[in-house]
Design an enzyme around this catalytic site. Sequence first.
Site, PDB file in Angstrom:
ATOM      1  N   HIS A  36       0.826  -1.210  -0.045  1.00 43.01           N
ATOM      2  CA  HIS A  36      -0.034  -0.078  -0.127  1.00 43.01           C
ATOM      3  C   HIS A  36       0.870   1.125   0.040  1.00 43.01           C
ATOM      4  O   HIS A  36       2.068   1.070  -0.065  1.00 43.01           O
ATOM      5  CB  HIS A  36      -0.940   0.257   1.198  1.00 43.01           C
ATOM      6  CG  HIS A  36      -0.365  -0.328   2.663  1.00 43.01           C
ATOM      7  ND1 HIS A  36       0.581   0.389   3.213  1.00 43.01           N
ATOM      8  CD2 HIS A  36      -0.207  -1.288   3.229  1.00 43.01           C
ATOM      9  CE1 HIS A  36       1.016   0.019   4.188  1.00 43.01           C
ATOM     10  NE2 HIS A  36       0.391  -0.941   4.330  1.00 43.01           N
ATOM     11  N   HIS A  39       3.972   1.340   2.307  1.00 40.80           N
ATOM     12  CA  HIS A  39       5.184   0.620   1.738  1.00 40.80           C
ATOM     13  C   HIS A  39       5.937   1.611   0.594  1.00 40.80           C
ATOM     14  O   HIS A  39       7.012   1.557   0.524  1.00 40.80           O
ATOM     15  CB  HIS A  39       4.937  -0.483   0.972  1.00 40.80           C
ATOM     16  CG  HIS A  39       4.424  -1.554   1.904  1.00 40.80           C
ATOM     17  ND1 HIS A  39       3.132  -1.914   1.931  1.00 40.80           N
ATOM     18  CD2 HIS A  39       5.156  -2.239   2.909  1.00 40.80           C
ATOM     19  CE1 HIS A  39       2.873  -2.850   2.956  1.00 40.80           C
ATOM     20  NE2 HIS A  39       3.957  -3.201   3.417  1.00 40.80           N
ATOM     21  N   GLN A 150       7.155   3.888  10.401  1.00 40.85           N
ATOM     22  CA  GLN A 150       7.088   4.079  12.017  1.00 40.85           C
ATOM     23  C   GLN A 150       5.533   3.577  12.554  1.00 40.85           C
ATOM     24  O   GLN A 150       5.595   3.218  13.784  1.00 40.85           O
ATOM     25  CB  GLN A 150       6.873   5.523  12.301  1.00 40.85           C
ATOM     26  CG  GLN A 150       6.970   6.042  13.796  1.00 40.85           C
ATOM     27  CD  GLN A 150       6.127   7.439  13.724  1.00 40.85           C
ATOM     28  OE1 GLN A 150       6.636   8.665  13.119  1.00 40.85           O
ATOM     29  NE2 GLN A 150       5.144   7.469  14.797  1.00 40.85           N
ATOM     30  N   VAL A 178       1.787   6.448   7.156  1.00 40.89           N
ATOM     31  CA  VAL A 178       1.047   6.970   6.056  1.00 40.89           C
ATOM     32  C   VAL A 178      -0.500   6.613   6.445  1.00 40.89           C
ATOM     33  O   VAL A 178      -0.816   5.506   6.649  1.00 40.89           O
ATOM     34  CB  VAL A 178       1.541   6.584   4.768  1.00 40.89           C
ATOM     35  CG1 VAL A 178       0.553   6.947   3.685  1.00 40.89           C
ATOM     36  CG2 VAL A 178       2.984   6.830   4.306  1.00 40.89           C
ATOM     37  N   ARG A 189      -3.281  -5.431   6.663  1.00 43.03           N
ATOM     38  CA  ARG A 189      -4.456  -6.009   7.513  1.00 43.03           C
ATOM     39  C   ARG A 189      -5.822  -5.031   7.339  1.00 43.03           C
ATOM     40  O   ARG A 189      -6.861  -5.919   7.677  1.00 43.03           O
ATOM     41  CB  ARG A 189      -4.117  -6.449   8.959  1.00 43.03           C
ATOM     42  CG  ARG A 189      -3.095  -7.413   8.991  1.00 43.03           C
ATOM     43  CD  ARG A 189      -2.852  -7.742  10.428  1.00 43.03           C
ATOM     44  NE  ARG A 189      -1.699  -9.098  10.553  1.00 43.03           N
ATOM     45  CZ  ARG A 189      -0.559  -9.301  10.690  1.00 43.03           C
ATOM     46  NH1 ARG A 189       0.029  -7.883  10.914  1.00 43.03           N
ATOM     47  NH2 ARG A 189       0.051 -10.012  10.604  1.00 43.03           N
TER      48      ARG A 189
END
Length: 285
Positions: A36, A39, A150, A178, A189
């Site tokens: 997503h 990443h 993070q 994000v 998930r």
Amino acid sequence: MQVLTTVAELRNWSRNRSRGLLSAGIGLVPTMGALHEGHLSLVRAARKRGDAVAASIFVNPTQFGPNEDFERYPRTFHADCALLEAEGVEAVFAPAVVEIYPAGAATFVDVEGIGSRLDGHSRPGHFRGVATVVAKLFAAAEPTRAYFGQKDAAQVAVLRRLVADLLLPVELVVCPIVREADGLAMSSRNRYLSADERAEALALSRAVRAGQNTFAAGEHDAEAIRATALRELTRSSAVRVDYVAVVDWATLEPVERVKQGHLLAVAVHVGATRLIDNCILHAEE
Ligand code: PAF
């Protein structure tokens, strides 16, 4: 973009590529796929830094507990590759499980103390699996820098300890969380959530924002900040709280008096889905 499946291929790619680099280095973005924007922000950070970027896609069995979602973890390899290629990733490392854990593999990396805190407490063995696979990925890719989000703040703390303790010559770069437009932190998930659960899951970002606002308003008592966040979470009957913690980000030990840079971290279950969120407490709202 090359798709590599063996450690030897990845190591060759990295060594050949570093010979060709005038500056910057090799940037590794470790993932479990189901990519997503979170990443992709790591890939963009690596590219901005000038690194030649490799991403790994490996759903690591050792970081899942026996009753967790290893089997049903989303696997979207072709879509992931298309996204990575569009972002300028040069190599994708997608090994089979036996490549990473060959028959007879008996060495695991246990980051003592810190590895049993927060998610390491709720998910025994989780950080042992994470530290082991990340150490292997570092050994295979020999990256100059590795990029992590993070969002997994406890994982970051454990990996910083790992790198320091094993004298690994890699710089960890931590990129901001994000979020979706409504505040939900992006996570692979999230796709497990029904529409109703998705709405309830907003309690997490509200909780960390409430805790942050309380700190910014001058509250330094950890219990008071924790209570504010907890109150937000318990407003929703669909949310089952795992933990709400205010900790020192370096050690994951709870603090009593909160200072700028301490971590407010929350983990909950919404239905069958475990979600986490956090913020690094800072003085301004
Ligand atoms: O953050 C993740 O996706 C995983 O824990 C990692 C770092 C790729 C190790 O499997």
